[in-house]
Design a protein around this motif. Structure first.
Motif, mmCIF file in Angstrom:
data_model
loop_
_atom_site.group_PDB
_atom_site.id
_atom_site.type_symbol
_atom_site.label_atom_id
_atom_site.label_comp_id
_atom_site.label_asym_id
_atom_site.label_seq_id
_atom_site.Cartn_x
_atom_site.Cartn_y
_atom_site.Cartn_z
ATOM 1 N N VAL A 36 0.879 -1.166 0.000
ATOM 2 C CA VAL A 36 0.000 0.000 0.000
ATOM 3 C C VAL A 36 0.917 1.217 0.000
ATOM 4 C CG1 VAL A 36 -1.790 1.278 1.222
ATOM 5 C CG2 VAL A 36 -1.806 -1.224 1.241
ATOM 6 N N ARG A 37 0.608 2.207 -0.846
ATOM 7 C CA ARG A 37 1.500 3.346 -1.038
ATOM 8 C C ARG A 37 0.780 4.664 -0.791
ATOM 9 N NH1 ARG A 37 2.384 -0.133 -5.478
ATOM 10 N NH2 ARG A 37 4.520 -0.958 -5.646
ATOM 11 N N THR A 38 1.539 5.660 -0.361
ATOM 12 C CA THR A 38 1.034 7.027 -0.301
ATOM 13 C C THR A 38 0.973 7.593 -1.722
ATOM 14 O OG1 THR A 38 3.197 8.094 -0.139
ATOM 15 C CG2 THR A 38 2.204 7.315 1.923
ATOM 16 N N MET A 39 0.420 8.780 -1.851
ATOM 17 C CA MET A 39 0.356 9.403 -3.170
ATOM 18 C C MET A 39 1.746 9.697 -3.717
ATOM 19 S SD MET A 39 -2.829 9.378 -3.840
ATOM 20 C CE MET A 39 -3.058 10.464 -5.242
ATOM 21 N N ALA A 40 2.732 9.865 -2.838
ATOM 22 C CA ALA A 40 4.107 10.095 -3.276
ATOM 23 C C ALA A 40 4.856 8.783 -3.541
ATOM 24 C CB ALA A 40 4.861 10.912 -2.226
ATOM 25 N N GLY A 41 4.196 7.662 -3.317
ATOM 26 C CA GLY A 41 4.808 6.371 -3.618
ATOM 27 C C GLY A 41 5.482 5.672 -2.455
ATOM 28 N N THR A 42 5.385 6.222 -1.247
ATOM 29 C CA THR A 42 6.003 5.591 -0.082
ATOM 30 C C THR A 42 5.195 4.374 0.353
ATOM 31 O OG1 THR A 42 6.876 7.700 0.693
ATOM 32 C CG2 THR A 42 6.719 5.931 2.321
ATOM 33 N N VAL A 43 5.864 3.251 0.543
ATOM 34 C CA VAL A 43 5.187 2.019 0.960
ATOM 35 C C VAL A 43 4.925 2.073 2.466
ATOM 36 C CG1 VAL A 43 5.399 -0.492 1.156
ATOM 37 C CG2 VAL A 43 6.193 0.673 -0.913
ATOM 38 N N VAL A 44 3.676 1.809 2.868
ATOM 39 C CA VAL A 44 3.285 1.922 4.279
ATOM 40 C C VAL A 44 2.772 0.590 4.844
ATOM 41 C CG1 VAL A 44 2.864 4.403 4.244
ATOM 42 C CG2 VAL A 44 1.032 2.839 3.556
ATOM 43 N N THR A 45 3.126 -0.513 4.193
ATOM 44 C CA THR A 45 2.823 -1.845 4.705
ATOM 45 C C THR A 45 4.100 -2.672 4.713
ATOM 46 O OG1 THR A 45 2.159 -2.482 2.453
ATOM 47 C CG2 THR A 45 0.403 -1.958 4.020
#
Length: 284
Positions: A36-45
């Motif tokens: 799962v990614r933020t709008m900037a592409g950072t993975v948060v899972t």
């Protein structure tokens, strides 16, 4: 393993859903969202980290259903402690009802290790844009007891492991290079959140280079608002909405229970006022 289903907002992939995973039985195989990614592409899972191989991004998992482990790893046995048992269940995809860029809806069955169907489920994941820095992921699930008896659903806390009230919706987040920040309507910090029925809670963690991500968890219907939050920030970051905190949940035959959780996925650190406003918007 089939190719993951994808959630998109515009031309951007924000989440991938592995709906028919190829996993060891000891993980209690089940569909999961990762990455799962933020709008900037950072993975948060986080998926199957070394210390917790049964943590699968974002999933629905229950530690004990009538003695069957749908969480993975060891089972907490009253009077004994964690033990490896031959009791791991599996969640199996049955059919798709909807598979579009912004919504995934399917039916599942929860099968014991000896192939008894305990539950049927309808599950929906929906992605919705908020602004350039954030979007909302909605998880809705309905579990129906398909046996002819009442099913006992319980966490390790219900059988003696104090504080271990996990089981239900669970999000395993990646650990950043520094300490995370926790805030909620019930107060700031782990002690104010863990076990609370706060209408919202936020977890923010650093990525590096001055960048942060924030997850805002919202209980979005009355039944979910009555479930305590499970939160762990020591060793790893894990957030869950607990179906069974310190006592079992009994589900009668042919009865359906439903839950709805909204998670706002954001870049940066969101102020508490913004989290409260999101709760008012999505928690109705």
């Amino acid at each position: 393993m089939d190719r993951p289903a994808v959630l998109r907002l515009g031309d951007q992939t924000v989440a991938e859903y592995t709906w028919r995973p190829d996993l060891p039985g000891t993980t209690s195989p089940r569909p999961y969202l990762h990455p799962v990614r933020t709008m900037a592409g950072t993975v948060v899972t986080a998926l199957r980290p070394t210390s917790h191989q049964h943590h699968l991004g974002v999933s629905i998992a229950v530690a004990d259903i009538d003695g069957h482990n749908f969480w993975g790893s060891r089972t907490f046995v009253e009077g004994h402690g964690p033990a490896w048992l031959h009791n791991h269940g599996t969640q199996e995809h049955v059919r798709w009802a909807r598979r579009t860029p912004d919504q995934l809806r399917h039916s599942l069955r929860w099968m014991s290790i000896d192939r008894e169907q305990l539950l049927t489920e309808r599950r929906t994941w929906t992605a919705r844009p908020i602004d350039s820095d954030s979007w909302a992921l909605t998880c809705e699930f309905a579990l129906t007891n398909s046996t002819g008896r009442a099913l006992r659903m319980q966490s390790p806390a219900a059988v003696g492991r104090a504080g271990a009230g996990f089981g239900g919706f669970f999000w395993r987040a990646p650990s950043g290079p520094g300490e995370c920040r926790v805030a909620a309507a019930s107060g700031d910090g782990l002690e104010a959140v863990h076990g609370s029925r706060s209408s919202w809670l936020t977890v923010s963690a650093p990525v590096g280079d001055g960048r942060w991500w924030t997850l805002v968890f919202l209980a979005a219907d009355p039944a979910t608002r009555d479930d305590p939050w499970f939160l762990r920030t020591r060793d790893y970051i894990g957030v869950g909405s607990s179906l069974s905190w310190d006592s079992p949940l009994m589900l009668p035959p042919d009865t359906t229970m439903t839950r709805r959780i909204v998670v706002v996925v954001a870049d940066g650190v969101l102020p508490p006022g913004r989290a409260a406003a999101l709760s008012a918007e999505f928690g109705a």
